[in-house]
Design an enzyme around this catalytic site. Sequence first.
Site, short mmCIF file in Angstrom:
data_model
loop_
_atom_site.label_atom_id
_atom_site.label_comp_id
_atom_site.label_asym_id
_atom_site.label_seq_id
_atom_site.Cartn_x
_atom_site.Cartn_y
_atom_site.Cartn_z
N ASP A 44 0.78 -1.17 -0.09
CA ASP A 44 0.09 -0.10 0.06
C ASP A 44 0.86 1.33 0.11
OD1 ASP A 44 0.96 -0.24 2.68
OD2 ASP A 44 -1.13 -0.17 3.65
N SER A 45 2.15 0.81 0.07
CA SER A 45 3.05 2.20 -0.11
C SER A 45 2.75 2.97 -1.39
CB SER A 45 4.79 1.75 -0.22
OG SER A 45 4.88 0.46 -0.95
N ASP A 83 -0.89 -6.21 -0.32
CA ASP A 83 -1.42 -5.65 1.16
C ASP A 83 -2.94 -5.48 1.14
OD1 ASP A 83 0.67 -5.04 3.01
OD2 ASP A 83 1.17 -3.38 1.99
N GLU A 180 9.40 -3.94 10.66
CA GLU A 180 9.93 -2.37 10.24
C GLU A 180 10.18 -1.52 11.17
OE1 GLU A 180 8.18 1.17 7.10
OE2 GLU A 180 7.21 -0.75 7.36
#
EC number: 2.1.2.11
Length: 281
Positions: A44-45, A83, A180
């Site tokens: 979804d980046s 995602d 992350e």
Amino acid sequence: MRITIRDIQQMRDRGERIPMVTAYDYTSAQIADRAGIPLILVGDSLGMVVLGYNSTVPVTLDDMIHHTRAVVRGTQKALVIGDLPFLTYTSPEQAMQSAGRMLQEAGAQAVKLEGGVHIAPTIARLVQAGIPVMGHIGFTPQAVNQIGLRVQGRRAAEAQRLLADALAVQEAGAFAIVLELVPAELAQAITERLRIPTIGIGAGAGCSGQVQVWHDMLGLYSDFLPRHAKRYADLATIIAEALSQYASDVRNGTFPGPEHSSRMDPAELAAALGSQDQATE
């Protein structure tokens, strides 16, 4: 033949480091697949590097399905993970619908969702339904408005919570987990305590594998370069130079040249124009 989650587990068990990259379109996916990347994440980046938002929060499930379809069409071997975006898995039932669309409509082989202990029951439901799940803990971008953009787990209490999150995600049946913005020492300790692969991003070299965002690593996104990103190429400069040369060629008339054009028999052209001229007299 596509790589499977069993193949990924075997890579981890052999001590083979696992590379993963993001991709958002057919052409990029083809390139990543040819390069031998075993895991491709349609992240979804894309909200930031493709759609121009300032976070992942505005991304919709329809956005994700659209881009995941393109990536799946561009791959033959890589395992493609889609995602689940913000607010598409607030309950196990909603998660089932969202993940089902990602696999059935988009063709993904797995989904990724963010969260630890609280999301483990949802992961378990998806896995029980036959949907492979990759977890994601540490800094979770969909919660940026709540937790801020910062490293997670530097304090003992935070570190204990992240370890509990990782174990819960594993026991729920996830086949891998993204760590992350986690301190390298903690990420390695979590990796050593899990049976499943960990994929790090800003989490040091002690993880089972690494993931990088396509636009960051190839120099295509100039708005922001995270500290944890390594720029392997400066494609934005190369592309800008090529476009500038193209514009110059068009303006000075050197493009297109004869080799870029089709030709017509002069007699056929004369006959066509002659007929047209007679018709307009």
